[in-house]
Structures are given as structure tokens and as C-alpha cells.
Design an enzyme around this catalytic site. Structure first.
Site, PDB file in Angstrom:
ATOM      1  N   ASN A   1     -10.543   2.244   3.210  1.00 49.13           N
ATOM      2  CA  ASN A   1     -10.165   2.165   1.785  1.00 49.13           C
ATOM      3  C   ASN A   1     -11.185   1.406   0.938  1.00 49.13           C
ATOM      4  OD1 ASN A   1      -8.321   2.384  -0.526  1.00 49.13           O
ATOM      5  ND2 ASN A   1      -8.150   0.177  -0.270  1.00 49.13           N
TER       6      ASN A   1
ATOM      7  N   TRP B   1     -16.642  11.934 -11.999  1.00 45.34           N
ATOM      8  CA  TRP B   1     -15.773  11.552 -10.878  1.00 45.34           C
ATOM      9  C   TRP B   1     -15.128  12.750 -10.203  1.00 45.34           C
ATOM     10  CZ3 TRP B   1     -10.556  12.768 -11.621  1.00 45.34           C
ATOM     11  CH2 TRP B   1     -10.157  13.000 -12.935  1.00 45.34           C
TER      12      TRP B   1
ATOM     13  N   TRP C   1     -22.100  12.698 -18.680  1.00 46.77           N
ATOM     14  CA  TRP C   1     -22.538  12.448 -17.294  1.00 46.77           C
ATOM     15  C   TRP C   1     -23.946  12.960 -17.096  1.00 46.77           C
ATOM     16  CZ3 TRP C   1     -18.970   9.441 -15.258  1.00 46.77           C
ATOM     17  CH2 TRP C   1     -17.631   9.589 -15.650  1.00 46.77           C
TER      18      TRP C   1
ATOM     19  N   TRP D   1      -9.718   7.988  -7.319  1.00 47.65           N
ATOM     20  CA  TRP D   1     -10.940   8.317  -8.075  1.00 47.65           C
ATOM     21  C   TRP D   1     -10.835   7.863  -9.526  1.00 47.65           C
ATOM     22  CZ3 TRP D   1     -15.817   9.370  -6.975  1.00 47.65           C
ATOM     23  CH2 TRP D   1     -16.116   9.679  -5.650  1.00 47.65           C
TER      24      TRP D   1
ATOM     25  N   TRP E   1       1.801   1.808  -3.450  1.00 48.32           N
ATOM     26  CA  TRP E   1       0.724   2.474  -4.217  1.00 48.32           C
ATOM     27  C   TRP E   1       0.826   3.990  -4.022  1.00 48.32           C
ATOM     28  CZ3 TRP E   1      -2.566   1.405  -7.984  1.00 48.32           C
ATOM     29  CH2 TRP E   1      -2.950   0.082  -8.216  1.00 48.32           C
TER      30      TRP E   1
ATOM     31  N   GLU F   1       0.846  -1.213   0.000  1.00 46.48           N
ATOM     32  CA  GLU F   1       0.000   0.000   0.000  1.00 46.48           C
ATOM     33  C   GLU F   1       0.872   1.249   0.000  1.00 46.48           C
ATOM     34  OE1 GLU F   1      -3.177  -0.112  -0.529  1.00 46.48           O
ATOM     35  OE2 GLU F   1      -3.187  -2.287  -0.378  1.00 46.48           O
TER      36      GLU F   1
END
Ligand code: FAD
Length: 473
Positions: free
Chosen positions: A343, A361, A308, A384, A279, A276
Site C-alpha cells: 500500500n 492519474w 498534463w 489514485w 477505508w 483499513e
């Protein structure tokens, strides 16, 4: 005698702070610390009031920690980054500063600000930059074509190869200076509403104890338990890392003490947790390789053509935790009340906003930033874009989470849901993810909304919207 200025930004710590350590290397130099709050700029970045309160309280502690080393921490406020550079130039003149030391930030505006500093400073003042908040320097973990990786796993493997060959050392706490040369000023209150930042504390000892406890007690089971929000088995260190109260190297140091050579056991909890942190590294490197990500552009071009729906009522229902999907609502209420969200739930709520409500988003990205204590442009944008299928290494657009089955999988008995939605306390476990069905069947009244959309219909519309955008590319 030289005068060294340490400009603190998102590195609010004394331990393992390379900029501070380097500035203190010359024993005779006078060292001054500086922090500049930039409220107007922060508002433009959607920084949450919680994060601002946490920074403020942490600065009070940092000022004391630095005072014990005879280093004054000066505090200034400027509206924006450009003005903050003028402040520094003035301050350098006033205190006859010879050298400036800081740890890099990688966001577009921050890098622009740092370039401006170098342009505006007198040429005899030197700037020294460090990568104090990452394990590695961006653009040093590259593929065979000398480019930044687009996919996480090969990035991770290349990162590990380099990392293991050159395991970083921690910068120890600098020795106290001989005497305090100028006095620190008060860390002034900022013009933001006072908000709690729940999981986090400004006291560094307590923060480090939390890291130590996590490594000693929870890491072992992290792989199995990290995805179950009610078990609360993640570290809750994110705001410390985002603001540099603790460094990633310190995380590694504590982890390796408990689990030497953990990287050789890739299924272990220790490795999964370290993964993590990689990441985090990946997303920070990405914004340097692709600065347009900081301007909220999608990584995959054609996704900018998605039509959208952006229904404002639906957005409001999502924000306030009133969508009628219990796992979504519980998660959003956790975010609104604490400034932190688990998370797994960040993934599910983000997917729901984009792929069930067909809302851009970027609306969700901004809302998260405005609430999170750990708000961090790179991680938030990365998360996102992952969920929206617009980014690098994203989930493919046709893979759409079903909010009911996600709830059943990660909160099977509804323990987490009941914690945040007391209105559902009496709903039996079997129906906790579909309370309206239970209410209808049993003629019960519950003070809880009907689902805002029907998932199967919403899913179909989303697939059509993505496919139409892809075809028009
Ligand atoms: C839509 C979305 C938005 C997110 N926004 C943010 C954000 O603004 N700030 C932020 O720090 N994280 C963000 N994340 C990543 C992750 O959700 C949080 O870092 C994590 O939940 C923090 O809890 P923890 O400290 O207990 O994490 P742990 O599971 O204990 O992980 C340890 C540390 O690793 C880092 N980390 C963990 N997962 C990720 C990840 N997927 N991406 C990048 N870093 C990670 C964090 O620094 C975290 O503190 C986001 C994820 C998603 C899906």
C-alpha cells in the site's frame, strides 16, 4: 417445489454468503448456482489476466464446495453484461426458476446490468439482493444533511457508531440439499494468457488459515510495521476481499476472536487494520453516492483542467520500473512480477506518476487495474484520486512526495529495493536511494538508468499546473 437461482459475481464463497444462505432457507427448494464470465466487458474494465486466472481457478474450487451441498454451479460465458442478462433470462425459462438471489456489486455498469435483469425478467420471477460484500449498505452512513461524507474520519466514526450497536452475524454454511437436481458443467478455460497470481490461492481453507494466522501473529504489530514494505506485515488478503472469496465480516470475526472490544483501543494494531477495512467500505459507498467516479471523473471538478504532460516515454519508464528512482522502480517491478504492490508503495508510485511526471492519474489507474490480482474499481479509483489530489479526502495538491526521502523513510537500508533491483546489489546502504551519485563519485558503472526527471524542477512544474487549473475554475 420452488427453484432458486444463486447468481455468483464477486462473492465466490459458500461461507458467509447471504444470497446463498437465503436461497437455501427453504429446505425443499431446488437450488442452482450460476457464474457468467464476461471477457469482453472485463477487457473494457481493464481487468488483469491474473485476476481472470484467479477467478477461473477459484470457480473450480467453488464448484466442488457447492457440489458437496448438492448445488450445481453452472458456468456460462457471454461477451458483455447485456448478453449475460439474456443468458439468465433463457436459463430461468429452461429450469423454471422462481427466484434469483445475488449479492450487490456497486460499480456503475454492474448496477445498470442488474436493473436490466429486473426489466427483462418475467414479472413472476422475484429478485432478492443482499449487501454481502460490505459491513453496511451504501447510503446508510450519512452526515447530518443526510448526505454521504466527503471525508473519511467522520465517515469512520459514524460507521463505527452504527456498527457497534449492531455487530453483524456470520451466515453459516447451508445444509446440503436433498439431492442434486441438474448436473454442473465444466468451468471452461477463458481466452486469456495464463498468469500466476502469486500471493493468493484458490483453496478456501488455505485462504482462511492466512486470515487466522495474520490475526494471531501479525495484527498486533500492524500499526508500527505496515508501512515498511520489506517487513511484509500486511495481510495480503486484498484479492480475496475484492473477489469475495472471504468476506469483511469473516475478517471481523477472526479479528474479534483475538482482540475482543478492539475498537475501544484506537491505537492498537487490530483497530488500525480494521480501519483499513473501513477505508474499503468508504470507497464502495462513495461510488454509489457519486456514480460518475466509475466513469473516471475527478471528484474535484477543477482538476479536470490540469494540463498534463503525458509523455509516453516517461509513462513507459514508470510502467517498467526504469525511472532511475529506486523505490519507484522496485515497487513497479513488484507489481509487474507478482500482481500485488504494498500500500505505501501504491501511494508513492501513484504520486510519482502524477506529480513528478505530470501524467494523467487515469493512465496510472488503468495500468494498475491491468496488473493487479486485487484490482477493484472503488479502491483503485479512490487510491489514485487520493494520490492525485483530485478526490475526496485527498492529500492536498501542494503536498508532493519526494521519491528519494520516501525511499529513505520506508526502506532505510534498501532491503526492499535490492530484492527487486538486483542491479543495485552492490550499492552501499547510504547511497541506495541515489545510486547514480555513488556511481559518479566512485567511477563505477551500474546498469541502472539516470533519474527520468529532477524532483525539485518537476515539483515546481506540477504546482504551476495545478495552480493554473485552479485559477481557471
Ligand atoms: C493508488 C492505489 C491503488 C489501489 N488499488 C487497489 C485495488 O485495486 N484493490 C484493492 O483492494 N486495494 C487497492 N488499494 C488499497 C491498498 O493498497 C490495498 O488494499 C492493500 O495494499 C492490499 O494489501 P493487503 O491485503 O495486505 O492490505 P492490508 O493492509 O492487510 O489491509 C486489509 C484490507 O483492507 C483493504 N484496504 C486496505 N487499504 C485500503 C485502502 N487504502 N483503500 C481501500 N481498501 C483498503 C483491502 O481490502 C485490504 O486487503 C490501492 C491503494 C492505492 C494508493
Amino acid at each position: 417445489m420452488k427453484t432458486n437461482l444463486v447468481w455468483f459475481r464477486n462473492d465466490l464463497r459458500v461461507l458467509d454468503n447471504p444470497a446463498l444462505s437465503k436461497a437455501c432457507e427453504d429446505k425443499d427448494a431446488s437450488v442452482i448456482g450460476l457464474y457468467i464470465a464476461t471477457p469482453q466487458q472485463w477487457r473494457a474494465h481493464d481487468m488483469s489476466a491474473r485476476q481472470v486466472c484467479f477467478i477461473h481457478d477459484r470457480l473450480i474450487e467453488l464448484q466442488k464446495e457447492l457440489a458437496a451441498l448438492n448445488i450445481p454451479l453452472l458456468f456460462q460465458t457471454s461477451d458483455n453484461f447485456t448478453d449475460s442478462i439474456d443468458e439468465i433470462v433463457q436459463l430461468c425459462k429452461k429450469h423454471a426458476v422462481d427466484q434469483i438471489f445475488y449479492n450487490n456489486q456497486y460499480e456503475y455498469n454492474e448496477r445498470k446490468r442488474d436493473r436490466l435483469l429486473k426489466d427483462k425478467l418475467d414479472s413472476d420471477i422475484k429478485c432478492f439482493e443482499f449487501d454481502g460484500n460490505l459491513f453496511s449498505t451504501p447510503l446508510t452512513v450519512l452526515n447530518g444533511q443526510q448526505q454521504m461524507y466527503k471525508v473519511f474520519t467522520p465517515f469512520r466514526n459514524a460507521f463505527l457508531d452504527l456498527f457497534i450497536q449492531n455487530i453483524p452475524n456470520i451466515h453459516s454454511k447451508p445444509e446440503p440439499r436433498k439431492k442434486l437436481t441438474i448436473k454442473a458443467n465444466k468451468i471452461a478455460a477463458l481466452d486469456y494468457p495464463k498468469e500466476d497470481y502469486d500471493f493468493f490461492v484458490p483453496d478456501i481453507q488455505k485462504a482462511l488459515e492466512k486470515l487466522e494466522e495474520f490475526c494471531a501473529e501479525k495484527v498486533e504489530d500492524y500499526t508500527e510495521k505496515r508501512d515498511i514494505p520489506s517487513l511484509d506485515y500486511t495481510s495480503h488478503l486484498s484479492a480475496y476481499l475484492a473477489l469475495g472469496v472471504i468476506s469483511v465480516r469473516q475478517c471481523f470475526q477472526y479479528l474479534v476472536q483475538e482482540y475482543p472490544d478492539f475498537w475501544e483501543k484506537q491505537k492498537s494494531g487490530a483497530f488500525t487494520w480494521f480501519n483499513e477495512l473501513i477505508w474499503r467500505e468508504f470507497y464502495q459507498h462513495l461510488i454509489v453516492a457519486h456514480p460518475y467516479l466509475c466513469k473516471h471523473k475527478p471528484f474535484i471538478d477543477w482538476t479536470d483542467r490540469i494540463k498534463w504532460k503525458n509523455n509516453p516515454d516517461h509513462f513507459e519508464q514508470w510502467k517498467t520500473g526504469n525511472t532511475g528512482y529506486p523505490i519507484i522502480d522496485a515497487a513497479m517491478r513488484q507489481l509487474n512480477q507478482t500482481g500485488w504492490m504494498h500500500n505505501r508503495l501504491r501511494m508513492i508510485t501513484a504520486s510519482f506518476l502524477v506529480k513528478d511526471l505530470l501524467i494523467d492519474w487515469r493512465w496510472g489507474e488503468r495500468y494498475f487495474m491491468s496488473q493487479l490480482t486485487d484490482g477493484d474499481l472503488a479502491a483503485n479509483n479512490g487510491g489514485w484520486q487520493w494520490a492525485a489530489s483530485t478526490g475526496t479526502d485527498s492529500t492536498p495538491y501542494f503536498r508532493i512526495f519526494n521519491p528519494t526521502t520516501q525511499g529513505q523513510r520506508f526502506d532505510p537500508k534498501g532491503d526492499f529495493i535490492r530484492q527487486w533491483i538486483p542491479e543495485l546489489a552492490k550499492v552501499p546502504d547510504k547511497f541506495i536511494h541515489e545510486p547514480h551519485i555513488w556511481a559518479e563519485k566512485n567511477g563505477k558503472l551500474i546498469d541502472y538508468p539516470q533519474p527520468v526527471v529532477i524532483h525539485d524542477i518537476a515539483r515546481k512544474e506540477t504546482l504551476e499546473a495545478f495552480e493554473a487549473a485552479k485559477k481557471s475554475a
